[in-house]
Design a protein around this motif. Structure first.
Motif, short mmCIF file in Angstrom:
data_model
loop_
_atom_site.label_atom_id
_atom_site.label_comp_id
_atom_site.label_asym_id
_atom_site.label_seq_id
_atom_site.Cartn_x
_atom_site.Cartn_y
_atom_site.Cartn_z
N LYS A 55 6.87 7.66 11.52
CA LYS A 55 5.71 6.95 10.98
C LYS A 55 5.18 5.85 11.90
O LYS A 55 4.23 5.16 11.54
N HIS A 58 1.55 5.60 12.41
CA HIS A 58 0.72 5.47 11.22
C HIS A 58 0.90 4.13 10.52
O HIS A 58 -0.01 3.68 9.81
N ILE A 59 2.05 3.51 10.68
CA ILE A 59 2.31 2.19 10.11
C ILE A 59 2.13 1.16 11.23
O ILE A 59 2.66 1.35 12.33
N HIS A 60 1.42 0.08 10.95
CA HIS A 60 1.03 -0.85 12.01
C HIS A 60 1.51 -2.27 11.70
O HIS A 60 1.89 -2.60 10.58
N ALA A 63 4.06 -4.63 9.00
CA ALA A 63 4.78 -3.62 8.21
C ALA A 63 5.72 -2.82 9.11
O ALA A 63 6.89 -2.58 8.76
N LEU A 64 5.22 -2.40 10.28
CA LEU A 64 6.07 -1.65 11.20
C LEU A 64 7.18 -2.55 11.74
O LEU A 64 8.32 -2.11 11.89
#
Length: 218
Positions: A55, A58-60, A63-64
């Motif tokens: 992910k 797709h996760i930035h 949050a990442l």
């Protein structure tokens, strides 16, 4: 004598500087000298690690960064600490330095990353591999893009600069840092130089619960 008998070595650097090949060669060299070697990587091979890797495009942002840190704490608990306790020399392909660089490229301030990683284990030796940005760009073009951080043409230069900053940050945390330029060196040559710097016995890794723990402070 520290609580853990093993030695913890991390290898970080921009994409296409030869980290994985160097880790494999380093493991062979250390095993040849009699060390019990355990190689690993981040994200880890756990379900959480696999999710993080899958992910990451797709996760930035924050949050990442939180997801990467969560996997790191899991990695420490279920893999790094047991191997170090057993006396292994643990080689980790990507660790804190990569977070300091990649999360900043993703818009996350360094203090936030350090705060998330405040209680992680710090390595006995942090190796930062680097190379000329033009060389990195040529290798990436030949290999092909593998994640969204490769979309920026200025990415290699930015990564090289940020890894230099990360090396300084690690040193302020009391970590021994070895910076090696792989532009004109083979992974075997680089691995030999790292092997010469790895302690032959005993680690300096501390327990994250000890009063004077060797952990990241924000």
């Amino acid at each position: 004598m520290n609580e853990y008998r093993g030695t913890f070595v991390t290898i970080d650097g921009p994409s296409s500087v030869g980290k994985s090949t160097t880790v494999a060669e380093l493991g062979r060299l250390l095993a040849d000298r009699g060390d019990s070697v355990h190689t690993t990587a981040e994200p880890s091979t756990s379900e959480l690690g696999k999710f993080t890797r899958a992910k990451a495009n797709h996760i930035h942002g924050r949050a990442l960064a939180c997801l990467v840190a969560a996997n790191r704490y899991e990695h420490i608990d279920v893999e790094l600490v047991p191997m170090l306790t057993a006396g292994d020399t643990v080689l980790c392909d990507r660790y804190l330095a990569s977070s300091l660089v990649l999360q900043q490229l993703d818009g996350v301030p360094e203090p936030f990353v350090l705060a998330l990683n405040r209680h992680i284990l710090l390595p006995d030796l942090a190796v930062i591999l680097t190379a000329d940005p033009a060389t990195i760009a040529a290798r990436l073009a030949e290999r092909g893009k593998r994640h969204r951080f490769h979309d920026d043409p200025s990415g290699p230069a930015s990564e090289v600069g940020l890894y230099g900053d990360a090396a300084q940050t690690l040193m302020t945390l009391g970590v021994e840092v070895l910076v090696l330029d792989s532009t004109m060196s083979t992974p075997a040559d680089v691995a030999k130089r790292i092997a010469d710097a790895v302690p032959t016995s005993g680690g300096s890794v501390k327990s994250p619960t000890a009063p004077d723990d060797h952990t990241v402070n924000s």
